[in-house]
Structure formats: structure tokens, C-alpha cells
Scaffold this active site. Structure first.
Site, PDB file in Angstrom:
ATOM      1  NE  ARG A   1       5.520 -10.772   1.972  1.00 45.60           N
ATOM      2  CZ  ARG A   1       6.297 -10.177   1.050  1.00 45.60           C
ATOM      3  NH1 ARG A   1       5.733  -9.508   0.076  1.00 45.60           N
ATOM      4  NH2 ARG A   1       7.604 -10.267   1.139  1.00 45.60           N
TER       5      ARG A   1
ATOM      6  CG  HIS B   1      -2.917 -14.903   7.002  1.00 48.65           C
ATOM      7  ND1 HIS B   1      -1.855 -15.560   7.578  1.00 48.65           N
ATOM      8  CD2 HIS B   1      -3.107 -15.490   5.787  1.00 48.65           C
ATOM      9  CE1 HIS B   1      -1.421 -16.492   6.740  1.00 48.65           C
ATOM     10  NE2 HIS B   1      -2.164 -16.479   5.654  1.00 48.65           N
TER      11      HIS B   1
ATOM     12  N   PRO C   1       0.835  -1.211   0.000  1.00 46.20           N
ATOM     13  CG  PRO C   1      -0.602  -1.476   1.813  1.00 46.20           C
ATOM     14  CD  PRO C   1       0.671  -1.995   1.223  1.00 46.20           C
ATOM     15  CD  GLU C   2       3.982   3.048  -2.574  1.00 47.82           C
ATOM     16  OE1 GLU C   2       4.258   4.066  -1.915  1.00 47.82           O
ATOM     17  OE2 GLU C   2       4.798   2.161  -2.841  1.00 47.82           O
TER      18      GLU C   2
END
Ligand SMILES: [Zn+2]
Length: 276
Positions: free
Chosen positions: A112, A93, A2-3
Site C-alpha cells: 500500500r 511490491h 503494525p503497532e
């Protein structure tokens, strides 16, 4: 990953859900993400009202009623999922679950686990350890092109590489750097200190426009999906140069084609003809 536009989209998606709501229950399902959760993390959060939601670079800040601020970074793969049903089902997750006084559940999912959650005193949030080396926000009104130009004067590296330096300006990721340089007709390999004030002004305008367009596109994606999903992705159809290798330049009257090369290990796309 994500930016800035994706994180801003998430923030705007969370405001109507979280602002003014009480965190009735918080559960963590492991000890850590990238770093361990603060001591008594869930216990400290319980019962606090979320007063405002802010963003600094790619960090979300939830300012709480108990003079504390919850900091969330989505890392590489973090997502926040809002569940308004009464039968929330935990997914693989899901590492943190927040339940609100409006009977909604927000799940933090991160396959992750490069994400981060921390709890700090609101009063000193600007001094947070991960904020110390961050440069100005692109939308900050005090960050004028004069200020930008002055800081670029100190850098000899290619402008594209300089734009990715978070100490110079935050939130201009690889894609957005290529896009805003194309918009400004500036070659990505130009030394940062050779930009004229006029070019710097145009570049800052284009950075803001490119980011704003991505935030707007994220907003409409959000309405379609009704969840602030950190994996909204990029808004591919809107790119002028990124990932358009050998395709014709989109600038009116330009006969050039899009080229690419590697800069500091990242792909840079530009038009061979109109970027000088
Ligand atoms: Zn061109």
C-alpha cells in the site's frame, strides 16, 4: 497495521542481522513510498556500517557510521524480509533492497506504500519533523506514573480516547488500550482527569505488561518464521477483552460479560461488571 509491539519485534529481529554490518548495496525500485526518497538515497547509504538500531514510537532508527540515521516506518502494510540464501528473488511490491557484508538481503515490501524512509543527521534525530508531536515512550524510565497522572489531569476526554493520543503517550494502539484498561479495572469511558494516582500507576503497569507480552509473543513468532515480518499480526489468543464481545470476563470471580461500543470511531471492548 503494525503497532509498537510489532515494530519492536522487527527491531529485535533486525539487530543480529544488521548491527555491525556494512550496507554493501542498496537499490530502490521507485521514486517514493508515502514521500519521495531523499536525494541520492541509495548512494548515501552504500558503504555505511549500521552501528545501532533504535525505535521511537513506530519508527525504526538505524544509526549509521557516517553520522546519519536511516528512519523506516512500516506504514500500513510495510514488511522487512530477510533472505540469507544466495539466490534472492525479488517479489512483487519489493521497493527497496539492502545487501549486507554478511551476504544477506533485506527487502522492504509494501503493497500500500504508506511506509516511509528518510535519512537525517544522527545528531539531530530527536528533532525529526515526524517526532515533534510524539509524547513519551511507555517504557521510558523517566515516564513515571506521576508524570502520566499530571498529563491526564489536563484531559477531560474518555481515558480510552486519551490513551490513543500520541501526544500523551506513544504506541498504545486500539487493542492495547482496551486490554490495559481491563487489566486496571478502569471503565474506558471515564474522563481521563478523574483517574486517581493509584489507578494511573496501575494503568501504566498494565500498559507496559500488555505491550511486553505482545513483544514477547512476537519474539517467539519471529523465531518460528526467522524473519522480522511487520505482518506478524496480533496475538489473538492472549486478549482478555478485545474481540471477545459477549463472552464471559476472564477475571477470576467476575460474572460479567464483555461489551463493546464505538469511541472516536474505534471499537472499545470492556467488561460490564468489573471496570468502573
Ligand atoms: Zn469482569
Amino acid at each position: 497495521m503494525p503497532e509498537l509491539p510489532e515494530v519492536e519485534t522487527v527491531r529485535r529481529g533486525l539487530v543480529p542481522v544488521l548491527q555491525g554490518t556494512i550496507l554493501i548495496d542498496v537499490q530502490t525500485f521507485r521514486e517514493d513510498l508515502r514521500y519521495p526518497f531523499p536525494l541520492f538515497f541509495a548512494e548515501q547509504l552504500k558503504g555505511q556500517t549500521v552501528e545501532t538500531l533504535e525505535r521511537r514510537a513506530k519508527y525504526l532508527l538505524l544509526h549509521l557510521s557516517g553520522s546519519q540515521t536511516l528512519i523506516i516506518h512500516l506504514g500500513m502494510s510495510g514488511r522487512l524480509r530477510i533472505d540469507s540464501t544466495h539466490d534472492f528473488i525479488k517479489q512483487k511490491h519489493d521497493h527497496v533492497i539492502f545487501r549486507t557484508s554478511r551476504h544477506q538481503t533485506i527487502a522492504y515490501n509494501d503493497a500500500r506504500r504508506f511506509g516511509l524512509m528518510d535519512l537525517i543527521p544522527t545528531q539531530n534525530w530527536h528533532d525529526y519533523i515526524h517526532f515533534k508531536k510524539l509524547g513519551p515512550e511507555p517504557f521510558d524510565q523517566e515516564f513515571t506514573f506521576e508524570v502520566f497522572h499530571k498529563s491526564l489531569q489536563k484531559h477531560q476526554q474518555p481515558i480510552k480516547v486519551a490513551l490513543l493520543d500520541q501526544r500523551l503517550i506513544v504506541g498504545v494502539g486500539n487493542i492495547y488500550a482496551s486490554e490495559s484498561l481491563w487489566g486496571s479495572k478502569i471503565h474506558p469511558n471515564r474522563s481521563a482527569n478523574t483517574l486517581t494516582p493509584k489507578e494511573t500507576e496501575l494503568l501504566l503497569i498494565n500498559i507496559r505488561e500488555v505491550l511486553n507480552r505482545a513483544i514477547k509473543a512476537g519474539g517467539s513468532t519471529l523465531r518460528d518464521h526467522q524473519q522480522p515480518d511487520g505482518k506478524l499480526g496480533y496475538f489473538q489468543h492472549q486478549f482478555a477483552v478485545y474481540s471477545r464481545y459477549l463472552e464471559p470476563c476472564l477475571r477470576e470471580g467476575c460474572q460479567g460479560h464483555i461489551r463493546k461500543f464505538a469511541q472516536a470511531g474505534r471499537s472499545t471492548y470492556y467488561c460490564e461488571a468489573c471496570q468502573k
